[in-house]
Scaffold this motif. Structure first.
Motif, short mmCIF file in Angstrom:
data_model
loop_
_atom_site.label_atom_id
_atom_site.label_comp_id
_atom_site.label_asym_id
_atom_site.label_seq_id
_atom_site.Cartn_x
_atom_site.Cartn_y
_atom_site.Cartn_z
N GLN A 126 -36.75 64.50 37.69
CA GLN A 126 -35.91 63.38 38.10
C GLN A 126 -34.55 63.38 37.39
OE1 GLN A 126 -36.86 61.23 40.52
NE2 GLN A 126 -38.79 62.30 40.77
N LEU A 127 -34.56 63.41 36.05
CA LEU A 127 -33.29 63.32 35.32
C LEU A 127 -32.41 64.57 35.50
CD1 LEU A 127 -34.30 61.58 31.95
CD2 LEU A 127 -32.95 60.62 33.82
N ARG A 128 -33.01 65.75 35.35
CA ARG A 128 -32.21 66.97 35.48
C ARG A 128 -31.53 67.09 36.86
NH1 ARG A 128 -32.07 70.30 31.24
NH2 ARG A 128 -33.92 69.83 30.03
N PRO A 129 -32.26 66.84 37.95
CA PRO A 129 -31.59 66.89 39.26
C PRO A 129 -30.47 65.85 39.40
CG PRO A 129 -33.95 67.09 39.56
CD PRO A 129 -33.73 66.74 38.12
N LEU A 130 -30.68 64.65 38.83
CA LEU A 130 -29.64 63.62 38.92
C LEU A 130 -28.34 64.12 38.28
CD1 LEU A 130 -28.69 60.71 39.56
CD2 LEU A 130 -29.57 60.08 37.30
N PHE A 131 -28.44 64.69 37.08
CA PHE A 131 -27.22 65.12 36.39
C PHE A 131 -26.70 66.44 36.92
CE2 PHE A 131 -28.81 61.72 33.83
CZ PHE A 131 -27.64 60.97 33.68
N SER A 132 -27.54 67.21 37.59
CA SER A 132 -27.04 68.38 38.32
C SER A 132 -26.19 67.94 39.50
CB SER A 132 -28.20 69.25 38.80
OG SER A 132 -28.86 69.82 37.70
N PHE A 133 -26.60 66.86 40.18
CA PHE A 133 -25.79 66.31 41.26
C PHE A 133 -24.39 65.98 40.77
CE2 PHE A 133 -23.94 62.36 42.80
CZ PHE A 133 -23.63 62.70 44.09
N PHE A 134 -24.31 65.40 39.56
CA PHE A 134 -23.02 65.03 38.99
C PHE A 134 -22.25 66.23 38.42
CE2 PHE A 134 -24.88 60.69 38.73
CZ PHE A 134 -23.84 59.97 39.27
N LYS A 135 -22.86 67.42 38.47
CA LYS A 135 -22.27 68.64 37.91
C LYS A 135 -22.03 68.50 36.40
CE LYS A 135 -20.16 70.29 42.18
NZ LYS A 135 -20.40 69.21 43.11
N ALA A 136 -22.89 67.70 35.76
CA ALA A 136 -22.87 67.59 34.30
C ALA A 136 -23.63 68.79 33.73
CB ALA A 136 -23.50 66.27 33.87
N LEU A 137 -23.73 68.85 32.40
CA LEU A 137 -24.41 69.96 31.74
C LEU A 137 -25.60 69.46 30.93
CD1 LEU A 137 -21.28 71.89 30.40
CD2 LEU A 137 -22.67 72.46 32.40
#
Length: 194
Positions: A126-137
């Motif tokens: 859940q968390l990793r995909p969310l921040f991948s959407f934002f193109k964060a690291l």
């Protein structure tokens, strides 16, 4: 160059909170090891200001300031209790209000709390995909803590402290990149306002 802005976000909706204590522990470790103080946004306190709006353009000044703080952070530490196999609704609502390009390239330490070891999968699902959407690291080491690893809402597990130290070491390795991004943003902002 401006000082790096470190922002911790606790997605809990009640206080006291183990999630809030976990995020605070990560923030303290960053301050003690890297000399970088941070700001802690606890949604048990801040969520009502965000829930007054369904969209970012409806936020009042209090809610807009919270969103601006998240968007202008150079590093995020995000944590949520596992709730129905995901992060809390308050956590999701906050990130629904954050501009989709605001977190590009920003390091993120992921954290969560839950009742069983199996709930720890929420971080990667859940968390990793969310921040991948934002193109964060999102950093490789995440921090998941069970209720049994706290004592009176304080992290009591040496294993959790080791994971926090590992995540902070990874952050230290990536900070030169974060500093470069911060400098580029500051230069771009000064050009726009000149």
């Amino acid at each position: 160059m401006h000082k790096l802005r470190i922002v911790g976000i606790s997605g809990n909706v009640k206080a006291p909170s183990r999630t809030s204590a976990l995020v605070a522990s990560v923030l303290r470790r960053i301050e003690s090891e890297l000399g970088l103080p941070g700001r802690h946004i606890d949604l048990a306190v801040s969520a009502p200001a965000l829930f007054r709006a369904l969209r970012a353009d409806q936020l009042d000044e209090e809610g807009a300031e919270i969103v601006r703080t998240v968007e202008s952070a150079d590093v995020l530490i995000v944590g949520s209790p596992v709730y129905r196999a995901s992060y809390s609704g308050a956590f999701k609502h906050l990130f629904d209000l954050v501009h989709y390009e605001a977190l590009i390239g920003k390091p993120v330490i992921l954290a969560a709390t839950g009742g069983t070891p199996l709930h720890g999968l929420m971080i990667d699902h859940q968390l990793r995909p969310l921040f991948s959407f934002f193109k964060a690291l999102p950093l490789p080491t995440s921090v998941y803590a069970l209720e049994s690893e706290f004592d009176s809402y304080a992290v009591a597990s040496s294993d959790i402290q080791k994971r926090i130290r590992a995540a902070v070491r990874e952050l230290e390795l990536i900070l030169p990149h974060a500093k470069t991004l911060a400098l580029s943003r500051a230069e771009e902002q000064s050009r726009l306002t000149a």
